[in-house]
Design a protein around this motif. Structure first.
Motif, PDB file in Angstrom:
ATOM      1  N   ASP A 148       0.839  -1.210   0.000  1.00 20.42           N
ATOM      2  CA  ASP A 148       0.000   0.000   0.000  1.00 20.42           C
ATOM      3  C   ASP A 148       0.871   1.257   0.000  1.00 20.42           C
ATOM      4  OD1 ASP A 148      -2.898   0.458  -0.033  1.00 20.42           O
ATOM      5  OD2 ASP A 148      -2.525   1.677   1.732  1.00 20.42           O
ATOM      6  N   PHE A 149       1.804   1.304  -0.904  1.00 24.21           N
ATOM      7  CA  PHE A 149       2.771   2.397  -0.974  1.00 24.21           C
ATOM      8  C   PHE A 149       2.069   3.688  -1.376  1.00 24.21           C
ATOM      9  CE2 PHE A 149       5.683   5.021  -3.463  1.00 24.21           C
ATOM     10  CZ  PHE A 149       6.766   5.135  -2.603  1.00 24.21           C
ATOM     11  N   PRO A 150       2.150   4.759  -0.555  1.00 23.95           N
ATOM     12  CA  PRO A 150       1.465   6.018  -0.880  1.00 23.95           C
ATOM     13  C   PRO A 150       2.240   6.799  -1.950  1.00 23.95           C
ATOM     14  CG  PRO A 150       1.917   5.803   1.493  1.00 23.95           C
ATOM     15  CD  PRO A 150       2.769   4.808   0.781  1.00 23.95           C
ATOM     16  N   ALA A 151       1.620   7.006  -3.086  1.00 20.28           N
ATOM     17  CA  ALA A 151       2.218   7.804  -4.154  1.00 20.28           C
ATOM     18  C   ALA A 151       1.521   9.165  -4.192  1.00 20.28           C
ATOM     19  CB  ALA A 151       2.091   7.060  -5.484  1.00 20.28           C
ATOM     20  N   ASP A 152       1.474   9.791  -5.347  1.00 19.98           N
ATOM     21  CA  ASP A 152       0.803  11.088  -5.474  1.00 19.98           C
ATOM     22  C   ASP A 152      -0.675  10.882  -5.803  1.00 19.98           C
ATOM     23  OD1 ASP A 152       3.138  12.411  -4.970  1.00 19.98           O
ATOM     24  OD2 ASP A 152       3.630  12.752  -7.077  1.00 19.98           O
ATOM     25  N   CYS A 284       6.421   4.494   3.616  1.00 25.46           N
ATOM     26  CA  CYS A 284       5.382   3.535   4.008  1.00 25.46           C
ATOM     27  C   CYS A 284       5.101   3.520   5.512  1.00 25.46           C
ATOM     28  CB  CYS A 284       5.781   2.124   3.571  1.00 25.46           C
ATOM     29  SG  CYS A 284       5.575   1.832   1.802  1.00 25.46           S
ATOM     30  N   ARG A 285       5.904   4.204   6.306  1.00 25.31           N
ATOM     31  CA  ARG A 285       5.663   4.232   7.756  1.00 25.31           C
ATOM     32  C   ARG A 285       4.699   5.371   8.089  1.00 25.31           C
ATOM     33  NH1 ARG A 285       8.137   0.829  10.997  1.00 25.31           N
ATOM     34  NH2 ARG A 285       9.962  -0.314  10.230  1.00 25.31           N
ATOM     35  N   THR A 286       3.440   5.085   7.952  1.00 23.83           N
ATOM     36  CA  THR A 286       2.419   6.123   8.169  1.00 23.83           C
ATOM     37  C   THR A 286       1.362   5.710   9.179  1.00 23.83           C
ATOM     38  OG1 THR A 286       0.994   5.325   6.376  1.00 23.83           O
ATOM     39  CG2 THR A 286       2.735   6.895   5.780  1.00 23.83           C
ATOM     40  N   ILE A 287       1.442   4.483   9.719  1.00 21.25           N
ATOM     41  CA  ILE A 287       0.395   3.983  10.605  1.00 21.25           C
ATOM     42  C   ILE A 287       0.786   4.257  12.057  1.00 21.25           C
ATOM     43  CG2 ILE A 287      -0.989   2.011  11.305  1.00 21.25           C
ATOM     44  CD1 ILE A 287      -1.385   2.890   8.411  1.00 21.25           C
ATOM     45  N   GLU A 288       0.072   5.166  12.684  1.00 23.47           N
ATOM     46  CA  GLU A 288       0.334   5.478  14.089  1.00 23.47           C
ATOM     47  C   GLU A 288      -0.120   4.322  14.972  1.00 23.47           C
ATOM     48  OE1 GLU A 288      -0.540   9.098  17.291  1.00 23.47           O
ATOM     49  OE2 GLU A 288      -1.671   8.955  15.412  1.00 23.47           O
ATOM     50  N   PRO A 289       0.672   3.942  15.990  1.00 23.19           N
ATOM     51  CA  PRO A 289       0.247   2.854  16.882  1.00 23.19           C
ATOM     52  C   PRO A 289      -1.152   3.091  17.444  1.00 23.19           C
ATOM     53  CG  PRO A 289       2.532   3.415  17.320  1.00 23.19           C
ATOM     54  CD  PRO A 289       2.024   4.424  16.318  1.00 23.19           C
TER      55      PRO A 289
END
Length: 297
Positions: A148-152, A284-289
């Protein structure tokens, strides 16, 4: 004095105060602690679809409530007061019926629309989970896999970084027809289009190619050196019959196990591979615990 009035005056306020105090105490206790995790988490497969499904679930619940509760509210507002007064007019009753039909009809229409969208997203979400699980096995072969790589303004379902190349993997979930036992659902790929049993698609091929080009350009800019990216389209659960070649490689879900073991690829040096992994991982590190998110509420 009626029981309702007694409840409103003597029971309800203390309950509200007690509930407020308990909530305040809970927030104070949680504010004194934090998650043991010091960084955000990587995105799991299908994260964007999971978020869309959650949002749609709220919409479905809302319109389902309108279908169930709407008629009662209409009659309570228009008919019940007149009934208590002993003078229900045909006009007020007719207006109530029309409003009920409008509310239920509109809510049912929206409910069916959102439920169809839920079904479509569920098929896509299941497909992304299945493909993600297959790709994760490539880590045993020295690959790094991100989901689920966030692009533009869009997401690339999966990114695989291996010693033999970088792959942008687009997943498409397509419901299968019910076939006789022993028969497999088959899609033909001629290099330009996907030919399913009763329909033809070309957009998934173009989408996978666009995403690979975007990832190539972004990685080249982020690392400062040319990075080749191969476009892959995965259609889990379908047997893929290849009758031609194109810019996009099309696989079934199971075939992804051979993604980085096929010949004809260029090798990537270890230091270059690590630089690519670093850039992709940071994005890809966008999910907060979850614990931290719950404390903020």
């Amino acid at each position: 004095m009626s029981l309702i009035l007694l409840f409103a005056l003597f029971v309800f306020p203390p309950l509200v105060v007690a509930g407020t105090l308990l909530q305040w105490r809970r927030r104070r206790m949680r504010a004194a602690r934090k998650s043991p995790l010091t960084s955000d988490l990587l995105r799991p497969p299908g994260q964007r679809l999971r978020e869309q499904l959650d949002a749609l679930g709220d919409e479905v619940d809302l319109y389902l409530m309108m279908v169930v509760v709407g008629p009662t509210l209409v009659f309570a507002a228009l008919v019940a007061p007149a009934g208590e007064a002993g003078a229900i007019s045909p006009m007020s009753f007719g207006v109530a019926i029309v409003l009920v039909v409008l509310v239920v009809g509109y809510s049912t229409r929206k409910l069916l629309k959102f439920q169809r969208e839920q079904d479509r997203l569920r098929v896509g979400y299941d497909a992304e989970l299945a493909v993600g699980q297959e790709l994760d096995q490539l880590m045993r072969q020295g690959a790094a896999v991100f989901h689920d790589f966030p692009a533009d303004k869009f997401n690339i379902d999966h990114v695989v970084i291996s010693p033999v190349g970088v792959f942008a993997v687009e997943t498409k979930g397509r419901a299968k027809p019910i076939l006789e036992k022993g028969k497999a659902a088959q899609v033909e790929y001629d290099g330009k289009a996907l030919k399913f049993p009763t329909w033809i698609e070309t957009e998934p091929i173009a989408q996978a190619e666009r995403q690979a080009i975007w990832l190539r350009n972004w990685l080249t800019s982020a690392t400062g050196e040319p990075i080749a990216v191969r476009a892959v389209l995965a259609i889990p659960g379908w047997y893929v019959k290849r009758t031609g070649r194109g810019a996009v490689n099309v696989y079934s879900g199971r075939e992804l196990a051979t993604l980085v073991s096929r010949g004809g690829f260029d090798t990537i040096a270890e230091d270059k591979m690590q630089r690519i992994i670093h850039q992709v991982e940071q994005r890809c590190r966008t999910i907060e615990p979850t614990f931290n998110r719950s404390v903020k509420k």
